[in-house]
Design a protein around this motif. Sequence first.
Motif, short mmCIF file in Angstrom:
data_model
loop_
_atom_site.label_atom_id
_atom_site.label_comp_id
_atom_site.label_asym_id
_atom_site.label_seq_id
_atom_site.Cartn_x
_atom_site.Cartn_y
_atom_site.Cartn_z
N GLN A 95 -38.30 18.10 47.04
CA GLN A 95 -38.59 19.27 47.88
C GLN A 95 -39.87 19.01 48.65
OE1 GLN A 95 -39.84 23.11 46.06
NE2 GLN A 95 -37.89 23.86 46.83
N ARG A 96 -39.84 19.28 49.97
CA ARG A 96 -40.99 19.04 50.84
C ARG A 96 -41.58 17.63 50.62
NH1 ARG A 96 -41.13 24.68 50.44
NH2 ARG A 96 -42.20 24.80 48.46
N GLY A 97 -40.69 16.66 50.50
CA GLY A 97 -41.12 15.26 50.42
C GLY A 97 -41.63 14.81 49.08
N LYS A 98 -41.57 15.71 48.06
CA LYS A 98 -42.09 15.33 46.73
C LYS A 98 -41.03 15.55 45.65
CE LYS A 98 -47.04 16.09 47.49
NZ LYS A 98 -47.02 15.08 48.52
N MET A 99 -41.09 14.71 44.60
CA MET A 99 -40.20 14.92 43.46
C MET A 99 -40.64 16.18 42.72
SD MET A 99 -39.52 11.19 41.76
CE MET A 99 -41.22 10.62 41.73
N LEU A 100 -39.66 16.97 42.29
CA LEU A 100 -39.96 18.21 41.56
C LEU A 100 -40.17 17.94 40.08
CD1 LEU A 100 -37.59 20.93 43.11
CD2 LEU A 100 -40.07 20.71 43.36
N LEU A 101 -41.05 16.98 39.78
CA LEU A 101 -41.39 16.70 38.38
C LEU A 101 -42.38 17.76 37.90
CD1 LEU A 101 -41.95 12.84 38.53
CD2 LEU A 101 -40.09 14.01 37.34
N GLY A 102 -42.25 18.17 36.64
CA GLY A 102 -43.22 19.10 36.06
C GLY A 102 -44.57 18.41 35.90
N THR A 103 -45.59 19.23 35.67
CA THR A 103 -46.97 18.73 35.58
C THR A 103 -47.11 17.56 34.62
OG1 THR A 103 -47.67 21.00 35.93
CG2 THR A 103 -49.36 19.47 35.15
N TRP A 104 -46.41 17.63 33.49
CA TRP A 104 -46.61 16.61 32.46
C TRP A 104 -45.50 15.56 32.45
CZ3 TRP A 104 -51.34 17.46 31.49
CH2 TRP A 104 -51.83 18.77 31.44
N GLN A 105 -44.59 15.67 33.41
CA GLN A 105 -43.46 14.74 33.39
C GLN A 105 -43.74 13.44 34.13
OE1 GLN A 105 -40.26 17.28 34.92
NE2 GLN A 105 -39.29 17.16 32.91
N GLY A 106 -43.30 12.35 33.52
CA GLY A 106 -43.35 11.04 34.15
C GLY A 106 -42.01 10.35 33.94
N ILE A 107 -41.76 9.33 34.76
CA ILE A 107 -40.51 8.57 34.66
C ILE A 107 -40.81 7.27 33.91
CG2 ILE A 107 -38.66 7.42 35.95
CD1 ILE A 107 -39.52 9.30 38.35
N TYR A 108 -40.07 7.06 32.83
CA TYR A 108 -40.27 5.85 32.02
C TYR A 108 -39.08 4.91 32.10
CZ TYR A 108 -44.23 7.87 29.47
OH TYR A 108 -45.42 8.41 29.12
N PHE A 109 -39.36 3.63 32.36
CA PHE A 109 -38.37 2.58 32.14
C PHE A 109 -38.48 2.22 30.65
CE2 PHE A 109 -36.72 -1.58 31.65
CZ PHE A 109 -35.65 -1.63 32.52
N CYS A 110 -37.35 2.25 29.94
CA CYS A 110 -37.36 2.04 28.48
C CYS A 110 -36.75 0.68 28.13
CB CYS A 110 -36.55 3.13 27.79
SG CYS A 110 -36.99 4.80 28.29
N GLU A 111 -37.58 -0.16 27.56
CA GLU A 111 -37.13 -1.50 27.10
C GLU A 111 -36.80 -1.43 25.61
OE1 GLU A 111 -35.75 -4.58 26.92
OE2 GLU A 111 -37.06 -5.07 28.61
N PHE A 112 -35.65 -2.04 25.23
CA PHE A 112 -35.30 -2.09 23.80
C PHE A 112 -35.03 -3.51 23.31
CE2 PHE A 112 -33.96 2.24 25.14
CZ PHE A 112 -34.92 2.93 24.40
N ASP A 113 -35.10 -4.49 24.20
CA ASP A 113 -34.84 -5.88 23.80
C ASP A 113 -35.70 -6.83 24.64
OD1 ASP A 113 -33.63 -7.86 22.30
OD2 ASP A 113 -31.87 -8.01 23.59
N GLY A 114 -36.99 -6.52 24.64
CA GLY A 114 -37.91 -7.28 25.48
C GLY A 114 -38.68 -8.33 24.70
N PRO A 115 -39.71 -8.88 25.31
CA PRO A 115 -40.12 -8.60 26.71
C PRO A 115 -39.23 -9.34 27.71
CG PRO A 115 -41.60 -10.21 25.70
CD PRO A 115 -40.64 -9.81 24.63
N ARG A 116 -38.99 -8.68 28.85
CA ARG A 116 -38.15 -9.26 29.90
C ARG A 116 -38.62 -8.76 31.26
NH1 ARG A 116 -31.79 -9.39 28.38
NH2 ARG A 116 -31.91 -8.93 26.15
N THR A 117 -38.06 -9.38 32.29
CA THR A 117 -38.22 -8.86 33.65
C THR A 117 -36.92 -8.13 33.97
OG1 THR A 117 -39.68 -10.65 34.25
CG2 THR A 117 -38.66 -9.47 36.06
N ARG A 118 -37.05 -6.86 34.32
CA ARG A 118 -35.89 -5.98 34.47
C ARG A 118 -35.81 -5.41 35.88
NH1 ARG A 118 -32.41 -5.98 30.04
NH2 ARG A 118 -33.45 -5.38 28.11
N LYS A 119 -34.68 -4.73 36.14
CA LYS A 119 -34.47 -4.08 37.43
C LYS A 119 -34.26 -2.59 37.23
CE LYS A 119 -31.71 -7.73 39.41
NZ LYS A 119 -30.32 -8.05 39.71
N LEU A 120 -34.75 -1.84 38.21
CA LEU A 120 -34.45 -0.39 38.25
C LEU A 120 -34.04 -0.10 39.70
CD1 LEU A 120 -34.58 2.51 37.03
CD2 LEU A 120 -36.98 2.58 37.74
N TYR A 121 -32.84 0.45 39.88
CA TYR A 121 -32.38 0.83 41.21
C TYR A 121 -32.79 2.26 41.50
CZ TYR A 121 -29.44 -3.34 41.29
OH TYR A 121 -29.00 -4.64 41.27
#
Length: 131
Positions: A100-126
């Motif tokens: 909305q208005r050019g910004k993600m509507l994330l809540g104040t405390w919300q962040g986006i996490y990439f979750c690794e379960f079989d690392g360490p590796r170099t991964r991709k996120l689309y």
Amino acid sequence: MIKELTVRTSGKEDFVDVTEKVKRILENSNTDEGTVTLFVPHTTAAVTINENADPDVKSDMIRTLNRMVPEDWHYDHMEGNSPAHVKASLVGMSEIVPIQRGKMLLGTWQGIYFCEFDGPRTRKLYIKISD
Ligand code: ZN
């Protein structure tokens, strides 16, 4: 428009905060309203949205998932990384965030996490920005 983000993970399990990188991609897209779709093209990694203020939340999530999905269980998969496959599906491979208005509507405390379960590796996120 689909962007590919490279994520380097450290440790067998790791939650990497990618919020600022996704924000930058959104800013460069000049999109006012729409959605950000995040997709992980891996079978032992995932993406989630949760608190990024207190780092204990991240370590609590990793510890709880390890408790829920034990290493010493009767897995058949010969590669030996079944716990990582199970955790990846529990957490999930995609998230959608409204813009909305050019910004993600994330809540104040919300962040986006990439979750690794079989690392360490170099991964991709689309990251797909739609309007
Ligand atoms: Zn496997």
